[in-house]
Design a protein around this motif. Sequence first.
Motif, PDB file in Angstrom:
ATOM      1  N   LEU A 142     -35.244  30.737  -2.451  1.00  0.00           N
ATOM      2  CA  LEU A 142     -35.248  30.278  -1.069  1.00  0.00           C
ATOM      3  C   LEU A 142     -35.483  31.458  -0.138  1.00  0.00           C
ATOM      4  O   LEU A 142     -34.987  32.568  -0.374  1.00  0.00           O
ATOM      5  CB  LEU A 142     -33.908  29.613  -0.733  1.00  0.00           C
ATOM      6  N   THR A 143     -36.233  31.238   0.920  1.00  0.00           N
ATOM      7  CA  THR A 143     -36.472  32.290   1.906  1.00  0.00           C
ATOM      8  C   THR A 143     -35.260  32.451   2.812  1.00  0.00           C
ATOM      9  O   THR A 143     -34.384  31.569   2.875  1.00  0.00           O
ATOM     10  CB  THR A 143     -37.699  31.964   2.767  1.00  0.00           C
ATOM     11  N   ALA A 144     -35.220  33.556   3.548  1.00  0.00           N
ATOM     12  CA  ALA A 144     -34.132  33.765   4.496  1.00  0.00           C
ATOM     13  C   ALA A 144     -34.106  32.662   5.540  1.00  0.00           C
ATOM     14  O   ALA A 144     -33.026  32.177   5.921  1.00  0.00           O
ATOM     15  CB  ALA A 144     -34.276  35.135   5.165  1.00  0.00           C
ATOM     16  N   SER A 145     -35.274  32.221   6.003  1.00  0.00           N
ATOM     17  CA  SER A 145     -35.327  31.147   6.997  1.00  0.00           C
ATOM     18  C   SER A 145     -34.778  29.846   6.428  1.00  0.00           C
ATOM     19  O   SER A 145     -34.071  29.094   7.118  1.00  0.00           O
ATOM     20  CB  SER A 145     -36.767  30.940   7.483  1.00  0.00           C
ATOM     21  N   GLU A 146     -35.085  29.575   5.161  1.00  0.00           N
ATOM     22  CA  GLU A 146     -34.551  28.371   4.526  1.00  0.00           C
ATOM     23  C   GLU A 146     -33.037  28.465   4.345  1.00  0.00           C
ATOM     24  O   GLU A 146     -32.319  27.477   4.539  1.00  0.00           O
ATOM     25  CB  GLU A 146     -35.242  28.149   3.183  1.00  0.00           C
ATOM     26  N   LEU A 147     -32.549  29.641   3.994  1.00  0.00           N
ATOM     27  CA  LEU A 147     -31.104  29.824   3.869  1.00  0.00           C
ATOM     28  C   LEU A 147     -30.406  29.607   5.207  1.00  0.00           C
ATOM     29  O   LEU A 147     -29.339  28.983   5.273  1.00  0.00           O
ATOM     30  CB  LEU A 147     -30.791  31.221   3.329  1.00  0.00           C
ATOM     31  N   VAL A 148     -31.004  30.120   6.290  1.00  0.00           N
ATOM     32  CA  VAL A 148     -30.426  29.914   7.626  1.00  0.00           C
ATOM     33  C   VAL A 148     -30.415  28.433   7.970  1.00  0.00           C
ATOM     34  O   VAL A 148     -29.398  27.894   8.438  1.00  0.00           O
ATOM     35  CB  VAL A 148     -31.201  30.719   8.685  1.00  0.00           C
ATOM     36  N   GLN A 149     -31.525  27.749   7.742  1.00  0.00           N
ATOM     37  CA  GLN A 149     -31.606  26.325   8.086  1.00  0.00           C
ATOM     38  C   GLN A 149     -30.608  25.502   7.286  1.00  0.00           C
ATOM     39  O   GLN A 149     -29.832  24.716   7.843  1.00  0.00           O
ATOM     40  CB  GLN A 149     -33.029  25.810   7.841  1.00  0.00           C
ATOM     41  N   LEU A 150     -30.606  25.668   5.983  1.00  0.00           N
ATOM     42  CA  LEU A 150     -29.755  24.843   5.123  1.00  0.00           C
ATOM     43  C   LEU A 150     -28.274  25.115   5.361  1.00  0.00           C
ATOM     44  O   LEU A 150     -27.459  24.184   5.411  1.00  0.00           O
ATOM     45  CB  LEU A 150     -30.107  25.091   3.657  1.00  0.00           C
ATOM     46  N   SER A 151     -27.908  26.388   5.526  1.00  0.00           N
ATOM     47  CA  SER A 151     -26.496  26.703   5.755  1.00  0.00           C
ATOM     48  C   SER A 151     -26.036  26.246   7.124  1.00  0.00           C
ATOM     49  O   SER A 151     -24.901  25.774   7.290  1.00  0.00           O
ATOM     50  CB  SER A 151     -26.254  28.211   5.589  1.00  0.00           C
ATOM     51  N   SER A 152     -26.907  26.313   8.109  1.00  0.00           N
ATOM     52  CA  SER A 152     -26.552  25.888   9.464  1.00  0.00           C
ATOM     53  C   SER A 152     -26.366  24.383   9.546  1.00  0.00           C
ATOM     54  O   SER A 152     -25.586  23.886  10.366  1.00  0.00           O
ATOM     55  CB  SER A 152     -27.616  26.340  10.464  1.00  0.00           C
ATOM     56  N   GLU A 153     -27.074  23.634   8.700  1.00  0.00           N
ATOM     57  CA  GLU A 153     -26.904  22.178   8.678  1.00  0.00           C
ATOM     58  C   GLU A 153     -25.471  21.800   8.302  1.00  0.00           C
ATOM     59  O   GLU A 153     -24.935  20.810   8.807  1.00  0.00           O
ATOM     60  CB  GLU A 153     -27.891  21.562   7.688  1.00  0.00           C
ATOM     61  N   PHE A 154     -24.844  22.580   7.440  1.00  0.00           N
ATOM     62  CA  PHE A 154     -23.459  22.317   7.072  1.00  0.00           C
ATOM     63  C   PHE A 154     -22.533  22.522   8.267  1.00  0.00           C
ATOM     64  O   PHE A 154     -21.575  21.777   8.459  1.00  0.00           O
ATOM     65  CB  PHE A 154     -23.025  23.258   5.949  1.00  0.00           C
ATOM     66  N   GLU A 155     -22.799  23.571   9.064  1.00  0.00           N
ATOM     67  CA  GLU A 155     -21.907  23.963  10.146  1.00  0.00           C
ATOM     68  C   GLU A 155     -22.226  23.258  11.460  1.00  0.00           C
ATOM     69  O   GLU A 155     -21.355  23.085  12.311  1.00  0.00           O
ATOM     70  CB  GLU A 155     -22.016  25.485  10.366  1.00  0.00           C
ATOM     71  N   GLY A 156     -23.498  22.927  11.652  1.00  0.00           N
ATOM     72  CA  GLY A 156     -23.925  22.337  12.916  1.00  0.00           C
ATOM     73  C   GLY A 156     -24.355  23.357  13.947  1.00  0.00           C
ATOM     74  O   GLY A 156     -24.843  23.007  15.021  1.00  0.00           O
ATOM     75  N   HIS A 157     -24.183  24.637  13.636  1.00  0.00           N
ATOM     76  CA  HIS A 157     -24.654  25.730  14.492  1.00  0.00           C
ATOM     77  C   HIS A 157     -24.826  26.957  13.608  1.00  0.00           C
ATOM     78  O   HIS A 157     -24.137  27.113  12.592  1.00  0.00           O
ATOM     79  CB  HIS A 157     -23.699  25.997  15.660  1.00  0.00           C
ATOM     80  N   PRO A 158     -25.744  27.867  13.984  1.00  0.00           N
ATOM     81  CA  PRO A 158     -26.170  28.891  13.023  1.00  0.00           C
ATOM     82  C   PRO A 158     -25.533  30.263  13.158  1.00  0.00           C
ATOM     83  O   PRO A 158     -25.885  31.170  12.399  1.00  0.00           O
ATOM     84  CB  PRO A 158     -27.668  28.986  13.303  1.00  0.00           C
ATOM     85  N   ASP A 159     -24.598  30.500  14.085  1.00  0.00           N
ATOM     86  CA  ASP A 159     -24.179  31.875  14.365  1.00  0.00           C
ATOM     87  C   ASP A 159     -23.496  32.549  13.180  1.00  0.00           C
ATOM     88  O   ASP A 159     -23.917  33.623  12.737  1.00  0.00           O
ATOM     89  CB  ASP A 159     -23.302  31.940  15.623  1.00  0.00           C
ATOM     90  N   ASN A 160     -22.434  31.947  12.631  1.00  0.00           N
ATOM     91  CA  ASN A 160     -21.774  32.544  11.470  1.00  0.00           C
ATOM     92  C   ASN A 160     -22.687  32.573  10.250  1.00  0.00           C
ATOM     93  O   ASN A 160     -22.787  33.592   9.549  1.00  0.00           O
ATOM     94  CB  ASN A 160     -20.506  31.776  11.110  1.00  0.00           C
ATOM     95  N   ALA A 161     -23.330  31.444   9.981  1.00  0.00           N
ATOM     96  CA  ALA A 161     -24.159  31.342   8.784  1.00  0.00           C
ATOM     97  C   ALA A 161     -25.297  32.355   8.808  1.00  0.00           C
ATOM     98  O   ALA A 161     -25.561  33.044   7.814  1.00  0.00           O
ATOM     99  CB  ALA A 161     -24.715  29.929   8.654  1.00  0.00           C
ATOM    100  N   ALA A 162     -25.979  32.476   9.941  1.00  0.00           N
ATOM    101  CA  ALA A 162     -27.098  33.416  10.030  1.00  0.00           C
ATOM    102  C   ALA A 162     -26.637  34.853   9.859  1.00  0.00           C
ATOM    103  O   ALA A 162     -27.330  35.676   9.243  1.00  0.00           O
ATOM    104  CB  ALA A 162     -27.810  33.247  11.367  1.00  0.00           C
TER     105      ALA A 162
END
Length: 320
Positions: A142-162
């Motif tokens: 998985l690319t970094a962008s895909e990791l950011v997108q998929l992990s942020s979907e769990f949280e609903g916002h990307p700050d911690n996950a990114a």
Amino acid sequence: MGNAVSAASTIGAPNAEIVLSEGTTVRVRVPASSANLGPGFDCLGLALGMYDEVEVTVTSADVVVAVEGEAAGDVPTDERHLVARAVIRGLEFAGVAAPGIALRCVNTIPHSRGLGSSAAAVVGGLAAASALLIADGRRSGLTASELVQLSSEFEGHPDNAAASVLGSGVVTWTRADGEFFARKLHVHADIRATSFIPQTRSSTALTRGLLPDAVPRADAVFNLSRAALGIVALTSDPTCLFDATTDRLHQPYRAEVMPATNGLMDALRERGHAATVSGAGPSVLVLGTVELGDDEARLAGEFGFEMVSLPIAAGVEVVG
């Protein structure tokens, strides 16, 4: 080659052409994070050098989870576990399946303290799924962008996950269609982080529910200026950190339910330290260019907090 296992007995993508081989093992290390950094509500994050490790082995069947350290005994040990859910989601997204998986989670990030433990769990699971793909060799990771997108979907916002994905500092944003984005900030080499961690826990859902739907225009403008200044302070001029960590958007509304957090933050700021609530709390984060010492440690103890110096961390990495 993958094992000859029927799609009905696998996890991940249904009817996948690629089924991972039993015995494949990967291990990843994922950092903690602090979000908001004062004014950057749901937009700014920072990776911190406290780590969880996730080891995943492809097995013949089922999902089994073993947990050591933080929260051992308090979390599910099957497919309901957050790391397991993330591994399965990563495989599903990649169109790959596995007969089963065994997870070993070694946790040091405190749970429900505002240090991104849930985001780290998700990022660790997704990164482990990516590492399994790479180890298998029939599909890219998985690319970094895909990791950011998929992990942020769990949280609903990307700050911690990114922050846990990319490391260092991050600025994040979300489009109306649900796409999540992040860009890495190269944090100034002189900046160091100090966390003040209590034994008490906090519910992000509870503290988020305290926030109003509308704020005065003056407060909105105040936070816009401080968040913009935060980028300058983090990357090129740390002398601005004190002003850049002030906030009117979320911390004042949460103060009443976290009196010790608010009291310690105020006491630290009275001493000239750029202190903020870490994420939704109850931990406190100080950013600065000097190491804090015995005086600050004693002050933390008076409020029931432990002072921990943490390096600014790199992002999630495969370590075995």
